[in-house]
Design an enzyme around this catalytic site. Structure first.
Site, PDB file in Angstrom:
ATOM      1  N   SER A 412       8.588 -25.675 -13.298  1.00 30.81           N
ATOM      2  CA  SER A 412       7.131 -25.615 -13.368  1.00 30.81           C
ATOM      3  C   SER A 412       6.483 -26.502 -12.308  1.00 30.81           C
ATOM      4  O   SER A 412       5.399 -26.201 -11.821  1.00 30.81           O
ATOM      5  CB  SER A 412       6.641 -26.112 -14.724  1.00 30.81           C
ATOM      6  OG  SER A 412       7.286 -25.478 -15.769  1.00 30.81           O
ATOM      7  N   HIS A 433       8.811 -18.773 -10.541  1.00 35.20           N
ATOM      8  CA  HIS A 433       8.155 -19.411 -11.682  1.00 35.20           C
ATOM      9  C   HIS A 433       7.539 -18.369 -12.596  1.00 35.20           C
ATOM     10  O   HIS A 433       6.490 -17.798 -12.286  1.00 35.20           O
ATOM     11  CB  HIS A 433       7.096 -20.393 -11.171  1.00 35.20           C
ATOM     12  CG  HIS A 433       6.389 -21.131 -12.254  1.00 35.20           C
ATOM     13  ND1 HIS A 433       5.053 -21.461 -12.197  1.00 35.20           N
ATOM     14  CD2 HIS A 433       6.828 -21.606 -13.442  1.00 35.20           C
ATOM     15  CE1 HIS A 433       4.719 -22.093 -13.303  1.00 35.20           C
ATOM     16  NE2 HIS A 433       5.771 -22.198 -14.069  1.00 35.20           N
ATOM     17  N   GLU A 445       5.245 -16.692  -9.912  1.00 32.66           N
ATOM     18  CA  GLU A 445       4.993 -17.353  -8.630  1.00 32.66           C
ATOM     19  C   GLU A 445       6.315 -17.398  -7.863  1.00 32.66           C
ATOM     20  O   GLU A 445       7.328 -17.852  -8.397  1.00 32.66           O
ATOM     21  CB  GLU A 445       4.449 -18.761  -8.856  1.00 32.66           C
ATOM     22  CG  GLU A 445       3.015 -18.758  -9.378  1.00 32.66           C
ATOM     23  CD  GLU A 445       2.456 -20.159  -9.609  1.00 32.66           C
ATOM     24  OE1 GLU A 445       1.269 -20.371  -9.331  1.00 32.66           O
ATOM     25  OE2 GLU A 445       3.201 -21.041 -10.081  1.00 32.66           O
ATOM     26  N   ASN A 483      -0.371 -24.199 -11.957  1.00 34.83           N
ATOM     27  CA  ASN A 483      -0.365 -25.451 -12.716  1.00 34.83           C
ATOM     28  C   ASN A 483      -1.091 -26.574 -11.983  1.00 34.83           C
ATOM     29  O   ASN A 483      -1.589 -27.505 -12.607  1.00 34.83           O
ATOM     30  CB  ASN A 483       1.071 -25.878 -13.029  1.00 34.83           C
ATOM     31  CG  ASN A 483       1.627 -25.102 -14.224  1.00 34.83           C
ATOM     32  OD1 ASN A 483       0.873 -24.520 -15.007  1.00 34.83           O
ATOM     33  ND2 ASN A 483       2.938 -25.077 -14.357  1.00 34.83           N
TER      34      ASN A 483
HETATM   35  P1  NAI Z   1      14.023 -24.977 -23.315  1.00 35.68           P
HETATM   36  O1  NAI Z   1      14.280 -26.375 -23.707  1.00 35.68           O
HETATM   37  O2  NAI Z   1      13.507 -24.012 -24.314  1.00 35.68           O
HETATM   38  O3  NAI Z   1      15.363 -24.345 -22.729  1.00 35.68           O
HETATM   39  C1  NAI Z   1      16.222 -25.016 -21.841  1.00 35.68           C
HETATM   40  C2  NAI Z   1      17.620 -24.479 -22.086  1.00 35.68           C
HETATM   41  O4  NAI Z   1      18.466 -24.935 -21.043  1.00 35.68           O
HETATM   42  C3  NAI Z   1      18.236 -24.940 -23.399  1.00 35.68           C
HETATM   43  O5  NAI Z   1      18.673 -23.815 -24.120  1.00 35.68           O
HETATM   44  C4  NAI Z   1      19.415 -25.799 -22.961  1.00 35.68           C
HETATM   45  O6  NAI Z   1      20.516 -25.716 -23.835  1.00 35.68           O
HETATM   46  C5  NAI Z   1      19.722 -25.234 -21.606  1.00 35.68           C
HETATM   47  N1  NAI Z   1      20.418 -26.180 -20.715  1.00 35.68           N
HETATM   48  C6  NAI Z   1      20.129 -27.474 -20.498  1.00 35.68           C
HETATM   49  N2  NAI Z   1      20.975 -27.984 -19.591  1.00 35.68           N
HETATM   50  C7  NAI Z   1      21.813 -26.980 -19.234  1.00 35.68           C
HETATM   51  C8  NAI Z   1      22.902 -26.900 -18.334  1.00 35.68           C
HETATM   52  N3  NAI Z   1      23.311 -27.947 -17.624  1.00 35.68           N
HETATM   53  N4  NAI Z   1      23.539 -25.709 -18.206  1.00 35.68           N
HETATM   54  C9  NAI Z   1      23.146 -24.653 -18.922  1.00 35.68           C
HETATM   55  N5  NAI Z   1      22.113 -24.674 -19.783  1.00 35.68           N
HETATM   56  C10 NAI Z   1      21.471 -25.842 -19.933  1.00 35.68           C
HETATM   57  O7  NAI Z   1      13.057 -25.066 -22.048  1.00 35.68           O
HETATM   58  P2  NAI Z   1      12.086 -23.943 -21.450  1.00 35.68           P
HETATM   59  O8  NAI Z   1      10.733 -24.122 -22.007  1.00 35.68           O
HETATM   60  O9  NAI Z   1      12.760 -22.644 -21.523  1.00 35.68           O
HETATM   61  O10 NAI Z   1      11.989 -24.398 -19.930  1.00 35.68           O
HETATM   62  C11 NAI Z   1      13.029 -24.191 -19.005  1.00 35.68           C
HETATM   63  C12 NAI Z   1      12.498 -24.379 -17.597  1.00 35.68           C
HETATM   64  O11 NAI Z   1      11.437 -23.471 -17.385  1.00 35.68           O
HETATM   65  C13 NAI Z   1      11.921 -25.743 -17.296  1.00 35.68           C
HETATM   66  O12 NAI Z   1      12.209 -26.070 -15.957  1.00 35.68           O
HETATM   67  C14 NAI Z   1      10.435 -25.560 -17.492  1.00 35.68           C
HETATM   68  O13 NAI Z   1       9.676 -26.476 -16.748  1.00 35.68           O
HETATM   69  C15 NAI Z   1      10.272 -24.166 -16.950  1.00 35.68           C
HETATM   70  N6  NAI Z   1       9.104 -23.447 -17.436  1.00 35.68           N
HETATM   71  C16 NAI Z   1       8.686 -23.551 -18.732  1.00 35.68           C
HETATM   72  C17 NAI Z   1       7.579 -22.858 -19.184  1.00 35.68           C
HETATM   73  C18 NAI Z   1       7.134 -22.950 -20.602  1.00 35.68           C
HETATM   74  O14 NAI Z   1       6.051 -22.464 -20.925  1.00 35.68           O
HETATM   75  N7  NAI Z   1       7.933 -23.505 -21.492  1.00 35.68           N
HETATM   76  C19 NAI Z   1       6.812 -21.990 -18.269  1.00 35.68           C
HETATM   77  C20 NAI Z   1       7.380 -21.881 -16.949  1.00 35.68           C
HETATM   78  C21 NAI Z   1       8.461 -22.613 -16.562  1.00 35.68           C
END
Ligand code: NAI
Length: 687
Positions: A412, A433, A445, A483
């Protein structure tokens, strides 16, 4: 009866409208790629066709279209000026009044002018996959060639008013049940036409001559007012359709036409049409047009959390094979369930068939072994927002994937340059993104690093378009286009709360503009801890711009981290599920102000809106000056598609122009004076 397929092929010699007469019947073939819009050449061709078929005394004349669809609408590119002759209403009146009766032989999407054309024909027959609608309201318009007056005469007032006001298409089965079709067929349209002609029913009374039974539209009006969220066209479409029960066709059509022409010049329609064209051009950058995108078959997604699961579901829906990679087998299973839940929901809601659901499940795998990504054509990382974790993932992907495969981060805020630095094949790394929920939100994005190749960008754009997304190119900065503007929005909102506005009044003001939620409601929804962590990061890095208001931090410290937090509280109290304003928050804000010796100011709704918009528009202009966004329409697409800014207001840049740049400058000067040293002025606002 011989087949007429030869006349339906495009080619240099093909006419836009071709008439072939055989065995006393005419086939009027329209070929105006890509979607057979009713451009002036088609209108002229149809006028000429009416003359020809009558001269030849044909028994019937069937209008059929080449390519993937029947006429899918008017020619929007003609809407900017006065329409050239002949006008569509006159063409349709000629078709309806023709001695030779017309048959509309339809497939694809019969929309807007296409449906108006079909309604002027004596009979309508369609392939079972055809869809019918009057989507003019989505461009801030109403039909302009009798659509609101003929449709109720065919399917009844309430149904017609609903179709004209909500702009949503209906399928052939529904339209047939409404009484809109004489025959629905499956397969060969020429065979269906021949069969229909063989048992031709008696010619029905001309549509325009029929009477319309009045109906009580009170409930529909309430529904449309709610769903229109400030857009004018839906209610105008409803009211105009209602005229069909009160006025003759000629009188009703005259009013409809004038209203349509007036709306063409309205701010809302100009806004919506500009976004419509921009969403086509922005998603196809000029410099990438000559490049052939690489084929994508297998998509690897690292991290099966909220975002990873959504991206996986979107990729499966586009027909890709998808593998989710997680930290361990347990997390992989959790990711699998998230994706399967999305598929199950799509199935339950009827969006997809059991067959499709099964195909998606079969194309999907989840595990913890990176070897599964070795033949992936693209990998998208969606792990925790931590640069070191993301770098480790990129390294592991680079180790197993081919050097021509794309590797993207869904970060993000972080810099994709730093995540990919020093890794082999630097041209293939980028940011993609997505927005949450990623299986639904259309915006993506596309973030190039300083060394991302154009070939990679071309493939990424094609991949995103293939998912049905709207990809927008953005340069690297904190938060990219969307953002970064959101941060400015929140900062100005916080400054006003610090200086006297209630957070609840700020939310109300932004909703009055047409935003689906105010900034504080939105924070409660997404959780306060994400932006808190981001503020801490910026404070530690010394990149926080200017005045710092820590009211939201205090809420986080009180355990009020939003609707989903253990306390079920944030700016609002969500303990009973409704999200009520909370006196405890107001008391905390009041004591914060007392502590900081604030002289409380009051802000009107209008002042709140215009000051927040000044912060947004200033940031957007800085983004343009820095080359982060390629055009003002790109900014507007990002904010309408990703952040709920009302489309009928065109996006922040369009809104500012319409509101007047002098007024925006005045508002910017006010916010700059309110929080000295906090706003770097964009060129347009420099003294
Ligand atoms: P989340 O916490 O729901 O999911 C992250 C996942 O990554 C978890 O299932 C975790 O087990 C896994 N993970 C962590 N380390 C890992 C590794 N080394 N290898 C494999 N899997 C691993 O987080 P979310 O919300 O899905 O966000 C993920 C990314 O997307 C972040 O960079 C966030 O900034 C970005 N993002 C989030 C948005 C949102 O609205 N939540 C919108 C756009 C981007």
């Amino acid at each position: 009866m011989t087949t007429h397929s030869a006349t339906l092929q495009s080619g240099p010699e093909a006419k836009v409208v071709d008439v072939v007469i055989q065995d006393g019947h005419a086939l009027v073939a329209i070929d105006n790629p890509p979607v057979n819009p009713l451009s002036v050449s088609v209108r002229k061709g149809l006028m000429e066709a009416v003359r020809l078929v009558n001269e030849a005394n044909c028994a019937t004349a069937a209008i059929v279209c080449a390519g993937r669809t029947f006429v899918a609408g008017g020619d929007i590119s003609e809407f900017a000026g006065p329409p050239p002759l002949p006008h569509l209403p006159d063409v349709l009146d000629a078709i309806e009044a023709s001695q030779t009766p017309f048959i509309a032989l339809m497939h694809g999407t019969v929309l807007g002018g296409g449906l108006e054309l079909a309604l002027a024909c004596a009979w309508r027959i369609a392939d079972e996959k055809t869809r019918f609608g009057l989507p003019e309201v989505t461009l801030g318009l109403i039909p302009g060639a009798g659509g609101t007056q003929r449709l109720p005469r065919v399917i009844g007032l309430e149904r017609a008013a609903r179709m004209a006001a909500n702009g949503k298409p209906v399928n052939a089965k529904t339209f047939e049940e409404f009484g809109g079709l004489d025959l629905v067929f499956n397969g060969d349209q020429m065979a269906a036409l021949a069969a229909f002609r063989d048992t031709l029913p008696a010619r029905p009374e001309n549509t325009s001559a029929r009477a319309v039974e009045d109906a009580d539209l009170t409930a529909l009006k309430a529904e449309i007012t709610k769903s229109a969220k400030g857009a004018d066209a839906p209610m105008i479409a409803l009211e105009t359709t209602a005229l069909a029960a009160k006025l003759s066709f000629a009188e009703g059509s005259k009013i409809e036409r004038q209203t349509h022409l007036d709306l063409r010049a309205s701010s809302q329609s100009r806004a919506l049409r500009r976004l419509f064209f921009a969403s086509r051009s922005v998603t196809r950058p000029e410099r990438l047009k000559a490049l052939e995108p690489a084929a994508i078959s297998h998509v690897a997604i690292v991290g099966g959390g909220l975002m990873g699961a959504g991206i996986a579901a979107a990729s499966l829906a586009a027909g890709h094979r998808v593998t989710i990679l997680e930290r361990d087998v347990e997390s992989a299973e959790a990711g699998r369930s998230r994706v399967e839940e999305i598929i199950a929901k799509d199935l339950a809601s009827g969006r997809i068939t059991e067959q499709k659901a099964e195909a998606r499940r079969a194309a999907f795998a989840a595990g913890a072994d990176y070897a599964a990504a070795s033949d992936a054509d693209i990998a998208i990382e969606a792990v925790f927002e931590d640069p070191e974790v993301k770098r480790a993932v990129f390294k592991q992907l680079s180790d197993v994937m081919s050097e021509t495969a794309l590797i993207a981060t869904n970060t993000s805020y972080l810099d994709p340059n730093l995540i990919s630095e020093g890794m082999p094949g630097p041209g293939r790394f980028l940011g993609l993104h997505f927005f949450s929920p990623a299986n639904i939100m259309k915006l993506v994005e596309v973030v190039g690093t300083s060394v991302t190749s154009d070939q990679t960008m071309a493939t990424a754009f094609a991949f995103a378009r293939g998912l049905g997304k709207i990809p927008v190119e953005t340069g690297v900065c904190d938060g990219f286009i969307g953002n970064r503007i959101l941060s400015a929005y929140r900062r100005q909102a916080d400054y006003m709360v610090a200086d006297g506005a209630s957070p609840y009044d700020v939310d109300k003001a932004m909703r009055s503009l047409g935003m689906p939620m105010g900034p504080y409601e939105l924070q409660d929804r997404t959780g306060l801890q994400i932006s808190w962590a981001n503020r801490k990061r910026q404070l530690a890095a010394g990149t926080w711009p200017g005045r710092y208001v820590d009211i939201a931090d205090k809420l986080c410290e009180m355990g009020r981290q939003g609707r989903g937090s253990a306390a079920k509280k944030g700016w609002y109290d969500h303990t009973d599920g409704t999200g009520k304003p909370d006196p405890e928050v107001l008391a905390m804000v009041a004591s914060w102000r007392a502590e900081h010796g604030t002289t409380e100011q009051s802000f009107t709704t209008d002042e709140i809106v215009v000051r927040i918009m000044a912060a947004i528009v200033n940031e957007a202009n800085l983004i343009l000056e820095e080359g982060i966004a390629t055009s003002d329409t790109a900014v507007d697409i990002v904010w309408t598609e990703g952040y709920g800014f009302p489309k009928h207001l065109g996006g922040p840049m369009f809104w500012a122009e319409e509101t007047g740049m002098d007024r925006m400058r005045e508002a910017f000067e006010a916010i700059a004076a309110q929080s000295p040293g906090s706003w770097k002025a964009a060129g347009v606002f420099k003294a």
